[in-house]
Each structure stands twice: as C-alpha cells, then as structure tokens.
Design an enzyme around this catalytic site. Structure first.
Site, PDB file in Angstrom:
ATOM      1  N   ASP A 162      13.781   0.830  19.818  1.00  0.00           N
ATOM      2  CA  ASP A 162      13.532  -0.255  20.772  1.00  0.00           C
ATOM      3  C   ASP A 162      12.295   0.050  21.623  1.00  0.00           C
ATOM      4  O   ASP A 162      11.497  -0.842  21.911  1.00  0.00           O
ATOM      5  CB  ASP A 162      14.775  -0.454  21.646  1.00  0.00           C
ATOM      6  CG  ASP A 162      16.014  -0.582  20.780  1.00  0.00           C
ATOM      7  OD1 ASP A 162      16.037  -1.469  19.917  1.00  0.00           O
ATOM      8  OD2 ASP A 162      16.938   0.250  20.915  1.00  0.00           O
ATOM      9  N   HIS A 190      21.786  -0.471  22.850  1.00  0.00           N
ATOM     10  CA  HIS A 190      20.958  -0.850  21.699  1.00  0.00           C
ATOM     11  C   HIS A 190      21.527  -2.170  21.168  1.00  0.00           C
ATOM     12  O   HIS A 190      22.269  -2.218  20.196  1.00  0.00           O
ATOM     13  CB  HIS A 190      21.019   0.255  20.638  1.00  0.00           C
ATOM     14  CG  HIS A 190      20.327  -0.116  19.356  1.00  0.00           C
ATOM     15  ND1 HIS A 190      18.990  -0.415  19.282  1.00  0.00           N
ATOM     16  CD2 HIS A 190      20.798  -0.257  18.085  1.00  0.00           C
ATOM     17  CE1 HIS A 190      18.669  -0.709  18.037  1.00  0.00           C
ATOM     18  NE2 HIS A 190      19.762  -0.624  17.293  1.00  0.00           N
TER      19      HIS A 190
HETATM   20  P1  NAD Z   1      23.228   2.008   4.388  1.00  0.00           P
HETATM   21  O1  NAD Z   1      24.427   1.183   4.093  1.00  0.00           O
HETATM   22  O2  NAD Z   1      22.009   1.826   3.550  1.00  0.00           O
HETATM   23  O3  NAD Z   1      23.591   3.539   4.340  1.00  0.00           O
HETATM   24  C1  NAD Z   1      24.660   4.052   5.031  1.00  0.00           C
HETATM   25  C2  NAD Z   1      25.190   5.220   4.213  1.00  0.00           C
HETATM   26  O4  NAD Z   1      26.214   5.831   4.974  1.00  0.00           O
HETATM   27  C3  NAD Z   1      25.789   4.812   2.884  1.00  0.00           C
HETATM   28  O5  NAD Z   1      25.175   5.568   1.852  1.00  0.00           O
HETATM   29  C4  NAD Z   1      27.274   5.143   3.036  1.00  0.00           C
HETATM   30  O6  NAD Z   1      27.863   5.577   1.832  1.00  0.00           O
HETATM   31  C5  NAD Z   1      27.226   6.243   4.077  1.00  0.00           C
HETATM   32  N1  NAD Z   1      28.464   6.420   4.838  1.00  0.00           N
HETATM   33  C6  NAD Z   1      29.324   5.481   5.276  1.00  0.00           C
HETATM   34  N2  NAD Z   1      30.358   6.057   5.905  1.00  0.00           N
HETATM   35  C7  NAD Z   1      30.135   7.391   5.886  1.00  0.00           C
HETATM   36  C8  NAD Z   1      30.854   8.511   6.351  1.00  0.00           C
HETATM   37  N3  NAD Z   1      32.028   8.367   6.990  1.00  0.00           N
HETATM   38  N4  NAD Z   1      30.331   9.735   6.151  1.00  0.00           N
HETATM   39  C9  NAD Z   1      29.168   9.892   5.508  1.00  0.00           C
HETATM   40  N5  NAD Z   1      28.440   8.859   5.008  1.00  0.00           N
HETATM   41  C10 NAD Z   1      28.927   7.623   5.204  1.00  0.00           C
HETATM   42  O7  NAD Z   1      22.883   1.781   5.938  1.00  0.00           O
HETATM   43  P2  NAD Z   1      21.547   2.180   6.703  1.00  0.00           P
HETATM   44  O8  NAD Z   1      20.573   1.058   6.590  1.00  0.00           O
HETATM   45  O9  NAD Z   1      21.139   3.536   6.302  1.00  0.00           O
HETATM   46  O10 NAD Z   1      22.080   2.152   8.214  1.00  0.00           O
HETATM   47  C11 NAD Z   1      22.994   3.109   8.683  1.00  0.00           C
HETATM   48  C12 NAD Z   1      23.443   2.767  10.086  1.00  0.00           C
HETATM   49  O11 NAD Z   1      22.330   2.835  10.983  1.00  0.00           O
HETATM   50  C13 NAD Z   1      24.016   1.371  10.261  1.00  0.00           C
HETATM   51  O12 NAD Z   1      25.143   1.410  11.105  1.00  0.00           O
HETATM   52  C14 NAD Z   1      22.871   0.621  10.931  1.00  0.00           C
HETATM   53  O13 NAD Z   1      23.335  -0.504  11.651  1.00  0.00           O
HETATM   54  C15 NAD Z   1      22.340   1.694  11.837  1.00  0.00           C
HETATM   55  N6  NAD Z   1      20.992   1.490  12.379  1.00  0.00           N
HETATM   56  C16 NAD Z   1      20.783   1.866  13.671  1.00  0.00           C
HETATM   57  C17 NAD Z   1      19.531   1.731  14.227  1.00  0.00           C
HETATM   58  C18 NAD Z   1      19.279   2.126  15.664  1.00  0.00           C
HETATM   59  O14 NAD Z   1      18.169   1.865  16.168  1.00  0.00           O
HETATM   60  N7  NAD Z   1      20.189   2.763  16.379  1.00  0.00           N
HETATM   61  C19 NAD Z   1      18.487   1.193  13.474  1.00  0.00           C
HETATM   62  C20 NAD Z   1      18.736   0.834  12.153  1.00  0.00           C
HETATM   63  C21 NAD Z   1      20.011   0.976  11.608  1.00  0.00           C
HETATM   64  C1  LMR Z   2      17.988  -2.379  14.345  1.00  0.00           C
HETATM   65  O1  LMR Z   2      17.823  -2.518  15.561  1.00  0.00           O
HETATM   66  O2  LMR Z   2      17.118  -2.697  13.507  1.00  0.00           O
HETATM   67  C2  LMR Z   2      19.278  -1.795  13.848  1.00  0.00           C
HETATM   68  O3  LMR Z   2      20.121  -1.521  14.903  1.00  0.00           O
HETATM   69  C3  LMR Z   2      19.944  -2.623  12.806  1.00  0.00           C
HETATM   70  C4  LMR Z   2      20.570  -3.859  13.407  1.00  0.00           C
HETATM   71  O4  LMR Z   2      21.720  -4.154  13.076  1.00  0.00           O
HETATM   72  O5  LMR Z   2      19.901  -4.534  14.183  1.00  0.00           O
END
Ligand code: NAD
Ligand code: LMR
Length: 327
Positions: A162, A190
């Site tokens: 952010d 967030h």
């Molecule tokens: P994704 O679905 O591509 O990958 C997530 C992976 O986590 C998958 O491979 C899944 O098998 C694995 N997983 C699920 N549960 C698990 C567990 N208990 N132990 C180990 N592995 C596990 O998702 P992504 O795009 O990589 O996003 C992951 C997370 O990050 C999501 O919750 C997304 O919303 C979050 N995210 C946060 C931010 C932020 O700024 N804070 C930004 C982007 C994404």
């Molecule tokens: C983001 O901000 O891009 C991530 O937290 C993914 C989402 O769900 O917005």
C-alpha cells in the site's frame, strides 16, 4: 562465503506470490548479496501442491544461485519453521472478483493458529514473522496469540504494498519520479479503510498537498484509489496481485533488517495513534539495531484522526469476528 546461512521459511511457496518471491530471496535481494540462505518451503500436504512445489524447487536449482545453501520442501509446519529466523506467511486463499479481504477471515484465520503454534515451538530464538496472507492484519494477530515464547513485536503484517502504491500514485499525479515522494505512510488495515497519510507526505521535499494543490482529489480520489488498488488489480488480471506483493515483501523484510530505514509496517498497536491496543495496525517504524521503534511523532489533524478511527473500527470488528480463534 563466510556468513552463516539464515533459514527463511516461506509458506504457500508454490503459489503465485511464492513464484515471484523465492527467486528474489535466492538472489540476495531480501537479506543481502553476501548472505547465504536455507529455503524452507511449506505447501499443503497433498499431491498437487507438493508436486508444484517440487517444480519450483527444480527451477530454483536451475538458477544455480550461489547464496542458496540448501532447500527443504515439506508439508509439515514443524519442519518448515524449524530454526527459521524469518517466517514469511504467504500461504492462504486469495480473494476473487467481488470479494472483500475480510470475506476470507474465518477460512484463512484457522491456518494461522497452527502456524503460530508451530513457529513458537520450533522457530529460531530470533525468529521474525511477516504475514502476507489476507486479511493480513488479523491473521498476524491470530498467529501472535499462539506465541508463548516469542514477543508480539516479532509478528508483523505487510502494508508495504500500500505504501508503494501510494507513493507511485502521488508521483504520477505530480508528474515526477517516485524517488521524489517521501514520508508517505500507511495507517491501519490492509483494506479499503486504510489511511495513506498524504498530510505528512512530501514531494520534492515540499508538502505533497501543496504540490498537488487539489485537496478534493487527495481525499476523494487518491485515498480510495490506493485503498481499492488490490480490487482493481483483481478486476484487470482476474487474480490478485502477485509480483508487486512479492516485491513489497522483499522491501518489508529488507527495511526491517536495515538499521535506520523508515517504512510502513502493521505492528501491534499498543494504543499508538489512537488504535485499539490489541490490533495490528499499519504505522511508520524505524529499524534499530535490536528491532524497530514506532515513530509516534506525527501530529494528526481532525481529518486524519477520523480516517484512523474508521480503519481502527474495522480492525476491532475483525478481531471480534475471529475472537474464538484467539484462545
Ligand atoms: P495462491 O492461491 O496463488 O497461492 C497460495 C498458496 O498457498 C497455494 O499454493 C496454496 O496451496 C498454499 N496454501 C494454502 N494454505 C496453506 C497452508 N495452510 N500451508 C501452506 N500453504 C498453504 O495465492 P497468492 O496469490 O500467492 O496469495 C496468497 C495470499 O496473499 C492471499 O491470501 C492473498 O490475498 C494475499 N495477498 C496479500 C497481499 C498484501 O499486501 N498483504 C498482497 C497480495 C496478496
Ligand atoms: C492486494 O492488495 O493486492 C492484495 O491484498 C490482494 C487483494 O485481495 O486485494
């Protein structure tokens, strides 16, 4: 190569963020170009994700990164977090189109109970935890609630994406390089309620509000655009941000290990800036030799206070929704 390798655990290592993250950790962008690492990679213990994880590890091998001392692939949190100094908690479900991050609360929250317990049991004494999986402010609270050994200030969540978005959008509006934008910090959740504090931000060393000269845009255009950028990415890409999220996590950890760096991190509020003491809220922190200190010197005007109150209310509401997961 003289430094002792640092063990870095990454959960969800075969996911989209994992794929954008691991190669950068392995090349030294996170902990330094002279710092060897042992990658301890966790995926859910079923065939598909484990096979995908193997594939990612094969690609890591094929890069012949000199800094990768070893790689451990596992479905067992106690193996993944064993002696880890950094635990990067990415693995969890991302939201899809039309969902809010808070819709993931109950589903993803449970993951962080078991992982919090395992980290507290087996991670290194100097372990630090960075939560990315959404809703990250509340997931970090769930993990930290399981800790008996590790103090709460080791547990952080990521609002750096952010901050990066907020700086980029101010630079774009002002028609300057992003390097000109400083002192922009994220307060609160967030989520769309986050407060990207443009009131203290600077562009070319001058107050951003003076340079932009459009208060209505800052309040009604800029703030919602930063807050809803994640949804805009999902709408455009069909899936949530991954490369920019991985990049922000690299920034988050690198700055938390660079003495003097100041950046936005979601930390246990302890009542700072009027947040409920028990919630994890974004705020500016400065890295010190022993950890970080929260910068508490920013005076907030009435508008900023009202925005902070709004995002605090949402964090308190999320805490209430998952209170059964905090035991
Ligand atoms: P994704 O679905 O591509 O990958 C997530 C992976 O986590 C998958 O491979 C899944 O098998 C694995 N997983 C699920 N549960 C698990 C567990 N208990 N132990 C180990 N592995 C596990 O998702 P992504 O795009 O990589 O996003 C992951 C997370 O990050 C999501 O919750 C997304 O919303 C979050 N995210 C946060 C931010 C932020 O700024 N804070 C930004 C982007 C994404
Ligand atoms: C983001 O901000 O891009 C991530 O937290 C993914 C989402 O769900 O917005």
């Amino acid at each position: 190569m003289s430094k002792k390798p640092i063990r870095v655990a990454v959960t969800g290592a075969a996911g989209n963020i994992g794929y954008a993250l691991l190669f950068r950790i392995a090349s030294g962008e996170m902990l330094g170009k002279d710092q060897p690492v042992i990658l301890q990679l966790l995926e859910i213990p079923v065939e598909g994700p484990q096979k995908a994880l193997k594939g990612v590890a094969m690609e890591l091998e094929d890069c012949a990164f000199p800094l990768v001392s070893d790689m451990i692939l596992t479905g067992d949190p106690d193996v993944a977090f064993k002696d880890a100094s950094w635990c990067l908690l990415v693995g969890s479900k991302p939201r899809g189109p039309g969902m809010e991050r808070a819709d993931l609360l109950k589903d993803n929250g449970r993951i962080f109970i078991a992982q919090g317990q395992s980290i507290d049991k087996v991670a290194a004494d100097d372990a630090r935890i960075a939560v990315v999986g959404n809703p990250c402010n509340t997931n970090v609270m769930i993990a930290a609630a399981q800790a008996r050994r590790l103090p709460a200030d080791r547990f952080t969540a990521m609002v750096r994406l952010d901050q990066n978005r907020g700086r980029a959008q101010l630079a774009q509006k002002a028609g300057v390089s992003v390097n000109e934008v400083s002192d922009l910090y994220i307060y609160g959740n967030h989520s769309p309620t986050m407060f990207a504090d443009f009131t203290h931000a600077k562009i070319g060393g001058k107050p951003a509000a003076d340079v932009i000269g459009d208060e209505a845009w800052l309040k009604n255009g800029y703030l919602p655009a930063v807050g809803k950028r994640g949804a805009a990415i999902i709408d455009a890409r069909g899936q949530s941000s991954a490369a920019s999220a991985a990049n922000a996590l690299i920034d988050h950890v690198r700055d938390l290990t660079t003495v003097g760096a100041v950046h936005s991190v979601a930390v246990k509020s302890e009542g700072r800036y009027g947040f409920n003491p028990e919630v994890w809220a974004g705020m500016p922190v400065r890295t010190t030799a022993s950890g970080f200190e929260v910068i508490t010197s920013y005076e907030m005007d009435d508008f900023s206070k009202s925005k902070i109150a709004l995002t605090n209310d949402e964090l308190v509401g999320e805490r209430e929704t998952i209170k059964d997961l905090l035991a």
